[in-house]
Design a protein around this motif. Sequence first.
Motif, short mmCIF file in Angstrom:
data_model
loop_
_atom_site.label_atom_id
_atom_site.label_comp_id
_atom_site.label_asym_id
_atom_site.label_seq_id
_atom_site.Cartn_x
_atom_site.Cartn_y
_atom_site.Cartn_z
N UNK A 1 0.88 -1.26 0.03
CA UNK A 1 -0.04 -0.16 0.12
C UNK A 1 0.97 1.36 0.07
N UNK A 2 1.93 1.27 0.53
CA UNK A 2 2.68 2.36 1.02
C UNK A 2 3.55 2.49 -0.58
N UNK A 3 4.06 1.73 -1.12
CA UNK A 3 4.53 1.78 -2.22
C UNK A 3 3.67 2.35 -3.37
N UNK A 4 2.44 1.87 -3.52
CA UNK A 4 1.69 2.40 -4.36
C UNK A 4 1.37 4.02 -4.12
N UNK A 5 1.13 4.32 -2.72
CA UNK A 5 0.84 5.80 -2.37
C UNK A 5 1.88 6.53 -2.62
N UNK A 6 3.15 6.24 -2.42
CA UNK A 6 4.50 6.90 -2.62
C UNK A 6 4.80 7.18 -4.09
N UNK A 7 4.17 5.99 -4.88
CA UNK A 7 4.73 6.10 -6.07
C UNK A 7 3.63 7.23 -6.72
N UNK A 8 2.24 7.09 -6.60
CA UNK A 8 1.43 8.09 -6.97
C UNK A 8 1.67 9.50 -6.28
N UNK A 9 2.28 9.65 -5.08
CA UNK A 9 2.63 11.10 -4.86
C UNK A 9 3.53 11.60 -5.36
N UNK A 10 4.73 10.77 -5.73
CA UNK A 10 5.84 11.17 -6.36
C UNK A 10 6.20 11.36 -7.84
N UNK A 11 5.05 10.55 -8.54
CA UNK A 11 4.84 10.69 -10.07
C UNK A 11 5.67 9.16 -10.44
N UNK A 12 5.05 8.81 -11.81
CA UNK A 12 5.44 7.77 -12.52
C UNK A 12 7.01 7.40 -12.80
N UNK B 1 9.23 -4.31 -9.40
CA UNK B 1 8.16 -4.70 -10.61
C UNK B 1 7.03 -5.07 -10.53
N UNK B 2 6.51 -5.73 -9.10
CA UNK B 2 5.34 -6.14 -9.04
C UNK B 2 5.05 -6.53 -7.50
N UNK B 3 3.85 -6.55 -6.88
CA UNK B 3 3.89 -6.80 -5.48
C UNK B 3 4.47 -8.18 -5.12
N UNK B 4 3.96 -9.08 -6.22
CA UNK B 4 4.43 -10.55 -5.95
C UNK B 4 5.91 -10.65 -5.66
N UNK B 5 6.85 -9.81 -5.99
CA UNK B 5 8.18 -9.96 -5.75
C UNK B 5 8.41 -9.61 -4.24
N UNK B 6 7.86 -8.61 -3.60
CA UNK B 6 7.79 -8.30 -2.50
C UNK B 6 7.25 -9.25 -1.38
N UNK B 7 6.18 -9.76 -1.95
CA UNK B 7 5.86 -11.13 -1.02
C UNK B 7 6.62 -12.36 -1.07
#
Length: 328
Positions: free
Chosen positions: A161-172, A178-184
């Motif tokens: 969630x924080x990755x998605x939020x920070x990417x949205x806040x700082x721009x593309x 690469x994907x959430x599955x990597x993190x898991x």
Amino acid sequence: MQTQRAWQTAFSELAGSRLTSFDCFKVKNENIFSLKAKLSSGGLVFAKYFLGGDGPRQAEAEFNAISKYYNAMPRSLGYTCPRPLDCWTDERLGGAYLLEWVDGRRGDSYFKLFMPFEEARKDAIRRSAEWLGIFHSIGASEPAPLGAVVDIGTVGKALEDTVAENCAALGPTNKSIESPSELKQRLTTISSENVTIVRVHGDFIPQNVIVSRREIIGFDFTADVVAPAMTDVASFLLPLLWYGSLKDLGGKGKRFRSDLELFLNSYTKYSPAPSLDVSILFCLIELMRRQQILKKQIAEVGLRKRWSKLAHLKATQRVFLHMTREFA
């Protein structure tokens, strides 16, 4: 005002003739006061006063813990904590203890001053890490698997969630993993690795360390909480982000990673540390916690302070995304 007079009266009665004057400079809550005081001999001391029915127990417990660490610290090597002087309790008035007053430059001031001087800055990080390694070795406990002390599923969801939020806040352009599955997958892989459980400092930040050429003096600890050792490491490293310019954020992530490796290399002289990936995970957890604190502060402070907090938040977000790339 009435409450202030009440605790001052109670503390004066408890202190008796031991102190000639005192000034409260920090209130932790309505029952705990930190004081700068003067002995009848004229010497300055630090006093901590615990008001209320549990005050005597708290004062004795902290005083005994500080005494234990003071006696165990290798003071001849320049690693120590303030010298415990006295402790007094009264079932009616509470409890208090005295520590030797230590003058010197606090770590936050030291790091800000020497930010442009990389070798001096690195030396302070190394010595702070060695102090913490010694501190943890005194109160060490048994190692435990990461999965037993961290809820991997909850942390994984929070990271996503924080990755998605920070990417949205700082721009593309600030893409993280690469994907959430990597993190898991990464979390699952390291969940069986051991972490050291110790009696942590609990507030190991640069401003709770006094740095000089000869000594590192750590203070403001109780050592009554058992937790992963890396929580202290993460809490020390994160404030270093704020020192220096917040305009050039591109190198903050690399510097944070470099500081972490430097800290761990020195820390392991006295205490075992987990793998770099596990250490990064604890830093990511701390970065997420600080982001939540900053967001709350931004919503509460005035406009002038808000810009500063926003700059801090942006730096934290950039470093967080950099460290998730390092982690995954």
